[in-house]
Structures are given as C-alpha cells and as structure tokens.
Write an enzyme that holds these catalytic residues in place. Structure first.
Site, PDB file in Angstrom:
ATOM      1  N   HIS A   2      67.945  50.409  47.529  1.00 47.49           N
ATOM      2  CA  HIS A   2      68.794  50.808  46.398  1.00 47.49           C
ATOM      3  C   HIS A   2      70.009  51.620  46.863  1.00 47.49           C
ATOM      4  O   HIS A   2      70.375  52.624  46.244  1.00 47.49           O
ATOM      5  CB  HIS A   2      67.969  51.571  45.350  1.00 47.49           C
ATOM      6  CG  HIS A   2      66.853  50.757  44.784  1.00 47.49           C
ATOM      7  ND1 HIS A   2      67.066  49.738  43.882  1.00 47.49           N
ATOM      8  CD2 HIS A   2      65.517  50.781  45.034  1.00 47.49           C
ATOM      9  CE1 HIS A   2      65.899  49.176  43.586  1.00 47.49           C
ATOM     10  NE2 HIS A   2      64.955  49.782  44.279  1.00 47.49           N
ATOM     11  N   SER A  58      61.612  49.165  40.354  1.00 45.35           N
ATOM     12  CA  SER A  58      62.082  48.444  41.538  1.00 45.35           C
ATOM     13  C   SER A  58      61.435  47.057  41.594  1.00 45.35           C
ATOM     14  O   SER A  58      61.624  46.252  40.676  1.00 45.35           O
ATOM     15  CB  SER A  58      61.806  49.268  42.797  1.00 45.35           C
ATOM     16  OG  SER A  58      62.470  48.729  43.913  1.00 45.35           O
TER      17      SER A  58
END
Length: 390
Positions: free
Chosen positions: A272, A146
């Site tokens: 996400h 991430s």
C-alpha cells in the site's frame, strides 16, 4: 502517496477519486433502501481479514466438518495447481508466510468458512455446483481489509471462487516480486493521529528524496525515497510503509513528535505504498482480464470507504488498492453510520473484531474462524434475519 478517495457519506451524490477516474457512489438513503430489500439483514456486515491473520492449521476443522468448505478448498487446489489446502492445514509455516501463498490461502479459508456458514443456515449444496456464498444469510454490506477485499468480491457475487483465488494468487506474486525490488518495509505507529503521521511521512519523504538527490544515488524505481500512511486501522493504530531509508527516517520522526510506540513489522515488502507501483501496473492487466460482474451486495471500498458495486468501479478499486491506503477506520465508521450494529468477521483470527470495537463503540462483533464458530454464529444470524423480516 496521498490518500485517495475522500467521498463523504451524507452528500446527495458523492464521488471517490481513484487514479484517473471517478467512481460514482450512491447516496446513503439509496444503500439503506437496498439493504431492506429481499433477505438482506440491514444491521449486519460481513468483513474479511487480511495478511497477518494466517496460521498453520487454519480451516482444517471446517474442511472436515463441511462439504461446502471442502468444495472451496478443492476449487482452490484445482485453480492454482498446487496443494494450497494442505499448506493451510499443515504448513510449513515458512511457505505459508510467503506473500504469494499467504494471500490466496487467506482468501480461500475465509470463503470456505463463509460457505460453511451458509450451509449451516440451510443453503442448498449438491456438491456439483459452486457453494452458495450469498444466501440465505445475506448481509447489508461486505468489506475486507487489504487482500480480504478479494474474499468480499466473491461473497458479493462479483467473481467466482476459482477466479477470485487465482486473482489473489497473482496479486501475491506481484507484491512479493516488488517487495524485493528495493529495500522496503512497514511499521506500526501507536498513539499518533493520522493527520500528524501523514505530515511526518511527507517530511520524511522530502528529506530522503533530497538526500538521494545530493548523493547522486537516484534510482528509477517509483517507490525510492517515499514513505506513506498505508493502513488507517483504528484510532491510534496506524501503519506506515515505504522504502527502507524513508521508513527509518519517518519512524524516528514519529518518535520525536510524540508517538507512544513505533514497531517495525515482519513483512516482505512495502504494501500500500508507491513501492508497489510496478505491481499495480501488472495487477491492472490481470484485473482487466478477470470475468468480474456487478456485485449483488455493496462492497465498502478500502480506498474511498464508500460502497461500490459496478464492475468497472471494482476493477479500478482492485488495480489501485495496493498503492493506496487502506481506510479501515473510515470504512467501519461509515458502516456504523448506515445502521450496521453487527460485524461478522469471517476468516482466521480476530484482528478485525478488535479494531472494530475501537472504532464503532457498542457494536457487536462475531467471529467465524472455526467449525465451532460456524455452529454458534449461524443460528444467531438466522435469528437476526427473522427479526429484520418481521
């Protein structure tokens, strides 16, 4: 949102789809050849942790021990105009937990530790230039989970330290903003495979969207009623993300279909997932304006789990990453297939090391989270480099 990027290593030339464009990916034999060139150590990858690894006090010891690490923190403070270093070292914890602060703080600390690691391996640092991040310890690949992918960008030479930290701060700001746009969240699901969980999310989304439509409570937000697989972290350890109503439905469905455990996560938004779509639009503008260069070291994409290095491919990756699943299991498996046997986690905590051990059986993991780790790991990596160069 469905998984994006299904490029398969082993094809003569593979492509990973991200959004409306395609990213060309060199075949494995090309990456293996590049990994043998120069000072690259073929069997080593550097990986950088994401949100959740932060802790008050991180980086304080390496700041005291390493001039190169201090230069990274000084660059962060100057770039952002805030006392980010002090927040990392002293808190308060509430401020450090805010996404707008967490993300640049994690990236800064990871890069400070990397700079100290290179310095410990005799990288030249005069104090007037940016600390060396790529040499003399040059891995075959870099990857980040991430927001950790932003540290990987700087480690690969695609963006300067200051520009990387500014971009991470903007990412955190945009994601924090969308986190409060609609009720949303994330949950860890243990003991269920990704395919089955994907079906659960699709069913929960379908049911929630029908409920919203029948109640005439439709919202214009693109994430309303959606829940998706967000992080495929390791076999049996997957995170789902979405609007709160759809997330709650998916959590109950997962339990009913055999998940061993479902744990809501203390996060500030549905990362996400489609909830972050407006943030992705804003981030795309910031990414377009950033002075990105081609990466000198291939970066394994969160979206496609294949290596990318061209600046245009990196821009596409960064723009779409926050609405796309993090394919960590596939990324680590791909690295192992390329011959990577040593994964060096650079940043606070050892979360990635734990995940890697579950994915790449027999792999060696090294953690660089403190000044003591720097002193221990640098000679180990120097020895590996010497072996690889014969």
């Amino acid at each position: 949102m469905a998984n994006q990027g299904q490029g398969q290593p082993g094809q003569a030339a593979s492509e990973g789809r991200t959004g409306a464009t395609r990213m060309r990916v060199a075949p494995p034999q090309v990456w293996r050849s590049r990994a043998r060139e120069g000072r690259v150590t073929q069997s080593v990858a550097f990986v950088f942790p994401g949100q959740g690894s932060q802790a008050v006090g991180m980086g304080a010891d390496v700041f005291r021990a390493s001039p190169a690490a201090r230069a990274v923190y000084d660059a962060a403070d100057a770039a952002l105009g805030v006392g980010l270093a002090r927040m990392c070292f002293e808190g308060p914890e509430e401020a450090l937990r805010e996404t707008i602060n967490t993300q640049p703080a994690l990236v800064t600390t990871s890069l400070a530790l990397l700079a100290a690691l290179q310095e410990a391996a005799d990288a030249a640092f005069t104090g007037s230039d940016e600390p060396q991040l790529r040499e003399p310890l040059t891995p075959a690949f870099v990857a980040g989970h991430s927001v950790g992918e932003y540290a990987a960008l700087a480690a690969a030479g695609a963006l300067s330290v200051a520009e990387t930290i500014k971009l991470a701060r903007e990412r955190g700001r945009l994601m924090h903003e969308q986190g409060s746009a609609i009720p949303s969240g994330m949950a860890a699901v243990l003991g269920m495979d990704a395919a089955t969980l994907g079906e659960v999310c699709a069913d929960a989304t379908r049911q929630t969207r029908l409920e919203i439509a029948s109640a005439h409570t439709e919202t214009e937000h693109p994430g309303a009623g959606h829940v998706v697989v967000a992080n495929d972290n390791a076999p049996g350890q997957i995170v789902i993300s979405g609007s709160q109503r759809a997330l709650d439905t998916a959590m109950e469905m997962a339990k009913a279909r055999g998940a061993k455990r479902v744990v809501p996560l203390a996060v500030s938004g549905a990362f996400h997932s489609p909830v972050m779509a407006p943030a992705a639009d804003g981030l795309a503008q910031a990414v377009a304006a950033a002075p990105l260069h081609d990466a000198a070291i291939p970066i394994v994409s969160n979206i496609s789990a294949t290596p990318i290095s061209a600046a245009d491919a990196l821009r596409e990756e960064l723009s779409r990453q926050i609405v796309s699943p993090v394919q960590w299991t596939r990324s680590v498996a791909w690295l192992a297939e390329q011959g990577v046997t040593t994964f060096v986690e650079i940043g606070p905590g050892q979360v990635l090391s734990g995940l890697i051990k579950r994915i790449a059986k027999g792999a060696t993991t090294l953690s660089v989270a403190t000044a003591a780790d720097v002193a221990s790991v640098a000679p180990q990596l120097r020895a590996l480099r010497a072996e690889s160069q014969g």
